[in-house]
Design a protein around this motif. Structure first.
Motif, mmCIF file in Angstrom:
data_model
loop_
_atom_site.group_PDB
_atom_site.id
_atom_site.type_symbol
_atom_site.label_atom_id
_atom_site.label_comp_id
_atom_site.label_asym_id
_atom_site.label_seq_id
_atom_site.Cartn_x
_atom_site.Cartn_y
_atom_site.Cartn_z
ATOM 1 N N GLN A 67 57.082 49.557 46.838
ATOM 2 C CA GLN A 67 58.184 48.581 47.351
ATOM 3 C C GLN A 67 58.644 48.751 48.644
ATOM 4 O O GLN A 67 58.597 48.164 49.581
ATOM 5 C CB GLN A 67 59.402 48.345 46.331
ATOM 6 C CG GLN A 67 59.238 47.722 45.105
ATOM 7 C CD GLN A 67 60.391 47.912 44.153
ATOM 8 O OE1 GLN A 67 61.342 48.201 44.542
ATOM 9 N NE2 GLN A 67 60.426 47.394 42.985
ATOM 10 N N MET A 68 58.877 50.222 48.949
ATOM 11 C CA MET A 68 59.354 50.480 50.154
ATOM 12 C C MET A 68 58.569 50.453 51.257
ATOM 13 O O MET A 68 58.723 50.351 52.371
ATOM 14 C CB MET A 68 60.145 52.052 50.346
ATOM 15 C CG MET A 68 61.198 52.290 49.151
ATOM 16 S SD MET A 68 62.087 53.745 49.483
ATOM 17 C CE MET A 68 60.942 54.777 48.677
ATOM 18 N N SER A 69 57.201 50.566 50.997
ATOM 19 C CA SER A 69 56.353 50.615 52.032
ATOM 20 C C SER A 69 55.711 49.294 52.311
ATOM 21 O O SER A 69 54.965 49.090 53.220
ATOM 22 C CB SER A 69 54.997 51.569 51.710
ATOM 23 O OG SER A 69 54.343 51.278 50.366
ATOM 24 N N SER A 70 55.794 48.308 51.287
ATOM 25 C CA SER A 70 55.116 47.152 51.356
ATOM 26 C C SER A 70 56.241 45.996 51.629
ATOM 27 O O SER A 70 55.681 44.856 52.062
ATOM 28 C CB SER A 70 54.370 46.824 50.313
ATOM 29 O OG SER A 70 55.123 46.809 48.995
ATOM 30 N N SER B 88 52.867 51.559 57.345
ATOM 31 C CA SER B 88 52.351 50.505 56.382
ATOM 32 C C SER B 88 52.104 49.315 57.114
ATOM 33 O O SER B 88 52.736 49.021 58.280
ATOM 34 C CB SER B 88 53.023 50.774 55.108
ATOM 35 O OG SER B 88 54.288 49.965 55.280
ATOM 36 N N ALA B 89 51.400 48.153 56.470
ATOM 37 C CA ALA B 89 51.480 46.944 57.007
ATOM 38 C C ALA B 89 52.905 46.348 57.396
ATOM 39 O O ALA B 89 52.843 45.602 58.338
ATOM 40 C CB ALA B 89 50.677 46.107 56.201
ATOM 41 N N SER B 90 53.667 46.542 56.520
ATOM 42 C CA SER B 90 55.054 45.945 56.476
ATOM 43 C C SER B 90 55.808 46.642 57.856
ATOM 44 O O SER B 90 56.680 46.199 58.395
ATOM 45 C CB SER B 90 55.905 46.100 55.569
ATOM 46 O OG SER B 90 56.026 47.411 55.085
ATOM 47 N N VAL B 91 55.767 47.881 58.066
ATOM 48 C CA VAL B 91 56.382 48.669 59.310
ATOM 49 C C VAL B 91 55.549 47.886 60.463
ATOM 50 O O VAL B 91 56.398 47.669 61.415
ATOM 51 C CB VAL B 91 56.203 50.068 59.001
ATOM 52 C CG1 VAL B 91 56.252 50.962 60.409
ATOM 53 C CG2 VAL B 91 56.875 50.577 57.860
#
Length: 230
Positions: free
Chosen positions: A158-161, A200-203
């Motif tokens: 969750q935190m990475s995405s 990650s992709a979200s970051v």
């Protein structure tokens, strides 16, 4: 699907109200969206499933307002992430496959996060009391807890995405610091730093301004810790 359409419309209406600085109207829109969402759960899921999933059987796409340079706030030395999230139905997915997918939008968390932002922005703009910031913190915690109820996505994933998780960690850290709860603030910013380093992709999807602001918060907290130890 009429109720789903109404939920998303109210959420997106609230996002645009935040953009225009109409925080009271934004809060009202998000509260209506959450009330409708609760009715949707009750109508489509059994009590056991409602407790377990907290998600409607829908695939959603979340995004910020296109080409919108949001006035993300700086409170003293801290940066506040203020990008509320729009939500739309993904017409290219099959409804029956959604609950089997590992990456999906948690609509409860998304709308609660947006509601938190509306309260946070107003509290910041109007220099509200400690009790107002405690209420903001409770809302962010509710959004975080909603993310954790998804059984198909681990906390680490969750935190990475999820972009919303980054916003929650950053803004909870800011509020904890404002409330002089420095250990809790340090925990949020340290966790945020680890997520940012994951690239990650979200970051990577964050704007440069947002990434720099979150990194600034994390580094500022490290400097405070070093200075206190000296």
């Amino acid at each position: 699907m009429d109720i789903v359409k109404s939920i998303l419309e109210k959420n997106n209406e609230g996002v645009k109200c935040i953009r225009n600085g109409c925080y009271d109207d934004a809060r009202q829109a998000f509260k209506i969206a959450l009330s409708l969402l609760k009715k949707f759960y009750e109508r489509h899921l059994s009590n056991q499933e409602s407790y377990k999933y907290r998600h409607p059987p829908l695939d959603l796409v979340a995004c910020t307002i296109p080409n919108f340079q949001n006035k993300n706030l700086c409170y003293g030395a801290h940066y506040i992430y203020q990008n509320a999230l729009l939500a739309f139905l993904d017409r290219n997915s099959k409804t029956e496959d959604v609950l089997k997918r590992k990456k999906r939008v948690c609509l409860t968390a998304l709308i609660t996060f947006n509601l938190s932002l509306a309260y946070h922005c107003k509290a910041h703009d109007q220099f509200h009391s400690r009790s107002d910031y405690i209420k903001v913190l409770r809302l962010y915690k509710s959004a975080w807890n909603a993310l954790q109820t998804d059984p198909s996505v681990s906390i680490k994933e969750q935190m990475s995405s999820e972009v919303v998780a980054l916003g929650i960690l950053n803004n909870m850290g800011v509020v904890f610091h404002e409330l002089a709860s420095y250990e809790h603030a340090r925990y949020c910013f340290t966790t945020l730093r680890h997520v940012l380093l994951s690239k990650s992709a979200s970051v990577l999807s964050l704007t440069t301004e947002a990434r720099d602001g979150m990194v600034m918060n994390a580094l500022f907290q490290e400097e405070e810790k070093t200075a206190a130890a000296a």
